[in-house]
Design a protein around this motif. Sequence first.
Motif, PDB file in Angstrom:
ATOM      1  N   THR A   1       0.370   5.430   0.551  1.00 57.73           N
ATOM      2  CA  THR A   1      -0.310   6.983   0.442  1.00 57.73           C
ATOM      3  C   THR A   1      -0.663   7.294  -0.483  1.00 57.73           C
ATOM      4  O   THR A   1       0.637   8.173  -0.567  1.00 57.73           O
ATOM      5  CB  THR A   1       0.077   7.542   1.954  1.00 57.73           C
TER       6      THR A   1
ATOM      7  N   LEU B   1      -5.793  -4.934   0.637  1.00 59.89           N
ATOM      8  CA  LEU B   1      -6.097  -4.562   1.787  1.00 59.89           C
ATOM      9  C   LEU B   1      -6.574  -6.523   1.516  1.00 59.89           C
ATOM     10  O   LEU B   1      -6.950  -6.618   3.199  1.00 59.89           O
ATOM     11  CB  LEU B   1      -6.951  -3.931   1.706  1.00 59.89           C
TER      12      LEU B   1
ATOM     13  N   THR C   1      -2.566   4.264   3.608  1.00 62.86           N
ATOM     14  CA  THR C   1      -3.625   3.759   2.347  1.00 62.86           C
ATOM     15  C   THR C   1      -4.100   4.684   2.390  1.00 62.86           C
ATOM     16  O   THR C   1      -4.186   5.833   3.205  1.00 62.86           O
ATOM     17  CB  THR C   1      -4.534   2.609   2.756  1.00 62.86           C
ATOM     18  N   SER C   2      -4.191   4.664   0.373  1.00 61.60           N
ATOM     19  CA  SER C   2      -5.107   5.722   0.059  1.00 61.60           C
ATOM     20  C   SER C   2      -6.968   5.740   0.874  1.00 61.60           C
ATOM     21  O   SER C   2      -7.370   6.657   0.318  1.00 61.60           O
ATOM     22  CB  SER C   2      -5.146   6.004  -1.034  1.00 61.60           C
TER      23      SER C   2
ATOM     24  N   CYS D   1     -11.591   4.129  -3.014  1.00 65.40           N
ATOM     25  CA  CYS D   1     -10.225   3.182  -2.643  1.00 65.40           C
ATOM     26  C   CYS D   1     -10.211   2.585  -4.391  1.00 65.40           C
ATOM     27  O   CYS D   1     -11.030   2.316  -4.603  1.00 65.40           O
ATOM     28  CB  CYS D   1     -10.064   2.082  -1.440  1.00 65.40           C
TER      29      CYS D   1
ATOM     30  N   ALA E   1       1.063  -0.710  -0.154  1.00 58.55           N
ATOM     31  CA  ALA E   1       0.072   0.082   0.085  1.00 58.55           C
ATOM     32  C   ALA E   1       0.849   1.450   0.001  1.00 58.55           C
ATOM     33  O   ALA E   1       2.382   1.221   0.927  1.00 58.55           O
ATOM     34  CB  ALA E   1      -0.159  -0.257   0.814  1.00 58.55           C
TER      35      ALA E   1
ATOM     36  N   GLU F   1       1.319  -1.473   8.146  1.00 59.21           N
ATOM     37  CA  GLU F   1       1.005  -1.157   7.287  1.00 59.21           C
ATOM     38  C   GLU F   1      -0.732  -0.969   6.712  1.00 59.21           C
ATOM     39  O   GLU F   1      -1.007   0.078   5.851  1.00 59.21           O
ATOM     40  CB  GLU F   1       0.990  -2.549   6.010  1.00 59.21           C
ATOM     41  N   LEU F   2      -1.410  -0.884   7.389  1.00 60.22           N
ATOM     42  CA  LEU F   2      -2.778  -0.748   7.033  1.00 60.22           C
ATOM     43  C   LEU F   2      -2.556   0.840   7.651  1.00 60.22           C
ATOM     44  O   LEU F   2      -3.540   2.152   7.280  1.00 60.22           O
ATOM     45  CB  LEU F   2      -4.015  -1.021   8.001  1.00 60.22           C
TER      46      LEU F   2
ATOM     47  N   GLU G   1      -4.938  -1.048  -4.564  1.00 59.36           N
ATOM     48  CA  GLU G   1      -5.078  -1.311  -3.198  1.00 59.36           C
ATOM     49  C   GLU G   1      -6.308  -2.288  -2.144  1.00 59.36           C
ATOM     50  O   GLU G   1      -5.517  -2.663  -1.667  1.00 59.36           O
ATOM     51  CB  GLU G   1      -5.165  -0.024  -2.910  1.00 59.36           C
TER      52      GLU G   1
END
Length: 290
Positions: free
Chosen positions: A4, A39, A89-90, A31, A2, A85-86, A35
């Motif tokens: 940003t 996820l 994210t966008s 999203c 992921a 890692e979450l 991604e």
Amino acid sequence: MATTTSADVTLTTEQIAFFREHGFLRMERICPPEEVAFLREVYDRLFAEQAGRGQGAQFDMVGLDEDGQPQASPQIINPVFFAPELKETSFRSNALAVARQLLGPEAFWSFEHAILKPAGIGAPTPWHQDEAFRRNHPPGYQEISIWMPLQIATEENGCLEFIPGTNRGPVLRHASPGGDPRVHALECVGDFDPADAVASPLPPGGCTIHHCRTLHHAGPNRSTIPRRAYIQGFALPTEGNPRLSPEFPWNVEKQTANQQRKKAWRMRGGVLTEIGRKLRARWKRLGDGG
């Protein structure tokens, strides 16, 4: 992996007005597809590991949540604590942008939530208002949830359904399903008509946004694929000491297994981890300008 991205989601005046009137809003995309696939991989790993179970963060929402027993509606509170890692994210940045357009520029991230309805056996989620679950918060509390499916969400597999306009009313009376305080879920037993429900099917990476007082539920998963939902929650700052606010009686009586696991984890030193998480969230909030 992921990455940003800068938030680029702008709501129209019509969308904002609809949300304020009806208490929910549907968006086709929040999203990007690549991604969503990322996820989904993280999500499936966390549920396979029952991440956070020893801390009381993983549990069965509608059952007695006994160790070694099948879960009809497994959930993980704040999966980001178990998969850092979450954070980048966008979905998270776009959700914050949406929240600040609906709540105001002081809106900040307050929680996240992962909910799984296993294929064919995923249980229905009872009608409820999210605010009914909140403990120790003062009057005027404002919070929204941004609910995103990681696959198509349909009436067959348990998309969300809403009762329009309930965001403008009070928190209705709730109770433990079947009168059993060992069950984590709450069920609204106040006066409302389920016939007024509006279903909100979504593509993967779309979302619904709902206010914490908007009555909603999700049906069972009758399909052949898991129904995965990933939720970001945002709130406005409140004044006063929340611990001085009265608690809802249906929360006071709860005696769930995940509460006991969380208590035992805290006694083993988990309270220090909790303090560290709260401090990091506070620093992040300040860094985001909220």
